[in-house]
Design a protein around this motif. Structure first.
Motif, PDB file in Angstrom:
ATOM      1  N   ARG A  85     -44.841 -67.135  -0.791  1.00  0.00           N
ATOM      2  CA  ARG A  85     -45.010 -67.963   0.416  1.00  0.00           C
ATOM      3  C   ARG A  85     -45.161 -67.100   1.660  1.00  0.00           C
ATOM      4  NH1 ARG A  85     -40.354 -72.013   2.928  1.00  0.00           N
ATOM      5  NH2 ARG A  85     -41.273 -72.168   5.024  1.00  0.00           N
ATOM      6  N   TYR A  86     -44.372 -66.015   1.736  1.00  0.00           N
ATOM      7  CA  TYR A  86     -44.388 -65.151   2.911  1.00  0.00           C
ATOM      8  C   TYR A  86     -45.167 -63.871   2.631  1.00  0.00           C
ATOM      9  CZ  TYR A  86     -40.484 -68.121   4.449  1.00  0.00           C
ATOM     10  OH  TYR A  86     -39.701 -69.185   4.813  1.00  0.00           O
ATOM     11  N   GLN A  87     -45.832 -63.372   3.648  1.00  0.00           N
ATOM     12  CA  GLN A  87     -46.544 -62.100   3.563  1.00  0.00           C
ATOM     13  C   GLN A  87     -45.762 -61.080   4.398  1.00  0.00           C
ATOM     14  OE1 GLN A  87     -48.547 -64.979   5.049  1.00  0.00           O
ATOM     15  NE2 GLN A  87     -48.292 -65.596   2.906  1.00  0.00           N
ATOM     16  N   VAL A  88     -45.487 -59.923   3.809  1.00  0.00           N
ATOM     17  CA  VAL A  88     -44.656 -58.912   4.456  1.00  0.00           C
ATOM     18  C   VAL A  88     -45.488 -57.663   4.754  1.00  0.00           C
ATOM     19  CG1 VAL A  88     -42.573 -57.498   4.279  1.00  0.00           C
ATOM     20  CG2 VAL A  88     -42.636 -59.762   3.207  1.00  0.00           C
ATOM     21  N   SER A  89     -45.331 -57.142   5.961  1.00  0.00           N
ATOM     22  CA  SER A  89     -46.020 -55.921   6.354  1.00  0.00           C
ATOM     23  C   SER A  89     -45.041 -55.009   7.083  1.00  0.00           C
ATOM     24  CB  SER A  89     -47.222 -56.228   7.254  1.00  0.00           C
ATOM     25  OG  SER A  89     -46.798 -56.864   8.461  1.00  0.00           O
ATOM     26  N   PHE A  90     -45.446 -53.754   7.243  1.00  0.00           N
ATOM     27  CA  PHE A  90     -44.655 -52.774   7.991  1.00  0.00           C
ATOM     28  C   PHE A  90     -45.463 -52.286   9.196  1.00  0.00           C
ATOM     29  CE2 PHE A  90     -43.131 -51.659   3.521  1.00  0.00           C
ATOM     30  CZ  PHE A  90     -42.027 -52.505   3.598  1.00  0.00           C
ATOM     31  N   ASP A  91     -44.806 -52.190  10.329  1.00  0.00           N
ATOM     32  CA  ASP A  91     -45.384 -51.563  11.532  1.00  0.00           C
ATOM     33  C   ASP A  91     -46.693 -52.197  11.990  1.00  0.00           C
ATOM     34  OD1 ASP A  91     -43.265 -49.860  11.653  1.00  0.00           O
ATOM     35  OD2 ASP A  91     -44.395 -48.030  11.255  1.00  0.00           O
ATOM     36  N   GLU A 176     -36.434 -52.239  -1.104  1.00  0.00           N
ATOM     37  CA  GLU A 176     -37.157 -51.742  -2.276  1.00  0.00           C
ATOM     38  C   GLU A 176     -38.125 -50.631  -1.874  1.00  0.00           C
ATOM     39  OE1 GLU A 176     -38.523 -51.076  -6.083  1.00  0.00           O
ATOM     40  OE2 GLU A 176     -36.676 -51.997  -5.319  1.00  0.00           O
ATOM     41  N   HIS A 177     -38.784 -50.792  -0.735  1.00  0.00           N
ATOM     42  CA  HIS A 177     -39.679 -49.754  -0.229  1.00  0.00           C
ATOM     43  C   HIS A 177     -38.912 -48.459   0.033  1.00  0.00           C
ATOM     44  CE1 HIS A 177     -43.034 -48.007   2.006  1.00  0.00           C
ATOM     45  NE2 HIS A 177     -42.213 -47.756   3.013  1.00  0.00           N
ATOM     46  N   LEU A 178     -37.750 -48.575   0.648  1.00  0.00           N
ATOM     47  CA  LEU A 178     -36.942 -47.399   0.953  1.00  0.00           C
ATOM     48  C   LEU A 178     -36.406 -46.746  -0.317  1.00  0.00           C
ATOM     49  CD1 LEU A 178     -34.920 -48.764   4.016  1.00  0.00           C
ATOM     50  CD2 LEU A 178     -36.882 -47.208   4.073  1.00  0.00           C
ATOM     51  N   ARG A 179     -35.998 -47.563  -1.279  1.00  0.00           N
ATOM     52  CA  ARG A 179     -35.481 -47.024  -2.540  1.00  0.00           C
ATOM     53  C   ARG A 179     -36.545 -46.172  -3.230  1.00  0.00           C
ATOM     54  NH1 ARG A 179     -35.791 -47.647  -7.719  1.00  0.00           N
ATOM     55  NH2 ARG A 179     -37.316 -49.351  -7.530  1.00  0.00           N
ATOM     56  N   GLN A 180     -37.752 -46.667  -3.280  1.00  0.00           N
ATOM     57  CA  GLN A 180     -38.827 -45.930  -3.937  1.00  0.00           C
ATOM     58  C   GLN A 180     -39.182 -44.654  -3.178  1.00  0.00           C
ATOM     59  OE1 GLN A 180     -42.200 -48.496  -4.655  1.00  0.00           O
ATOM     60  NE2 GLN A 180     -41.006 -49.974  -5.839  1.00  0.00           N
ATOM     61  N   THR A 223     -44.219 -44.331   3.418  1.00  0.00           N
ATOM     62  CA  THR A 223     -45.438 -44.521   4.205  1.00  0.00           C
ATOM     63  C   THR A 223     -45.299 -45.872   4.891  1.00  0.00           C
ATOM     64  OG1 THR A 223     -46.563 -45.497   2.291  1.00  0.00           O
ATOM     65  CG2 THR A 223     -46.886 -43.138   2.689  1.00  0.00           C
ATOM     66  N   TRP A 224     -45.622 -45.913   6.177  1.00  0.00           N
ATOM     67  CA  TRP A 224     -45.430 -47.136   6.973  1.00  0.00           C
ATOM     68  C   TRP A 224     -46.798 -47.687   7.347  1.00  0.00           C
ATOM     69  CZ3 TRP A 224     -40.536 -48.821   7.102  1.00  0.00           C
ATOM     70  CH2 TRP A 224     -39.521 -47.889   6.807  1.00  0.00           C
TER      71      TRP A 224
END
Length: 226
Positions: A85-91, A176-180, A223-224
């Protein structure tokens, strides 16, 4: 005795000098220059104050943190994330995220994210130190959070939500992004039921200082990009 900072020095007092009441108040004064802000997080403290107050620097004991491997995702939240339902992005829109975090909330008497603080963190973002997470629904920004990434530690600052579980979706995606990318700890600063439901817990100030010493200058592979 509370330490008053001058604009001429970026040095903070030792963390053990923080007051017990109010818990964690370490120093006052100084400014919000990018150099001082980065030094503050590296030292183990952060700014938190209201308009009309001097800048106050805090290092609470205990400290609320989340270890990436301890992230808890409920069945209902996992289902929501699978639905897409939601789209997630960074920066992709740091100024919009921090502005939303600074907006008045029904359950709070005001905001601690002053205009001066917004400008300071936007400068940290331009320098590649502060980062944002945007959560959108049909193109509309409905949630997000921001914080600083230094070494293998992420220092969370604030989050907001305009739709059910939007901030949780953003937070889980970030963890999850940070863990990887090799991060070992997310600093959540102060306890909330919201964060505890996701697996955050308290550690002592001394333990937190050990994480700083061991991981601030270690590389990460984050990577952001949107």
């Amino acid at each position: 005795m509370l330490t008053w900072l001058t604009r001429d020095s970026l040095t903070f007092p030792p963390l053990e000098k923080a007051l017990h009441d109010p818990n964690g108040l370490l120093a006052a004064g100084g400014d919000l220059s990018p150099e001082r802000l980065e030094q503050a997080y590296r030292h183990g403290c952060f700014p938190w104050y209201q308009d009309g107050q001097p800048i106050l620097w805090w290092s609470p004991d205990p400290r609320t943190v989340l270890l990436p491997g301890e992230l808890h995702v409920s069945r209902s939240l996992a289902k929501l994330m699978r639905q897409g339902r939601y789209q997630v992005s960074f920066d992709s829109d740091f100024p919009a995220v921090i502005a939303a975090c600074a907006a008045p909330r029904d359950y709070e008497g005001g905001t601690w994210i002053t205009d001066t603080m917004r400008d300071a963190y936007c400068e940290l973002h331009r320098r590649g130190i502060a980062h944002s997470v945007e959560v959108r629904d049909g193109g509309q920004l409905v949630g997000g959070l921001y914080g600083l990434a230094i070494g293998q530690l992420f220092f969370g600052e604030s989050m907001f939500s305009r739709a059910d579980n939007a901030s949780k979706v953003g937070f889980v995606t970030l963890v999850e992004h940070l863990r990887q990318a090799g991060f070992v700890l997310i600093d959540c600063q102060m306890p909330t039921n919201h964060l505890h439901s996701l697996g955050a817990r308290a550690i002592s100030r001394a333990q937190f200082a050990q994480y700083l010493a061991q991981h601030l200058d270690q590389p990460n592979s984050a990577t952001w990009v949107c």
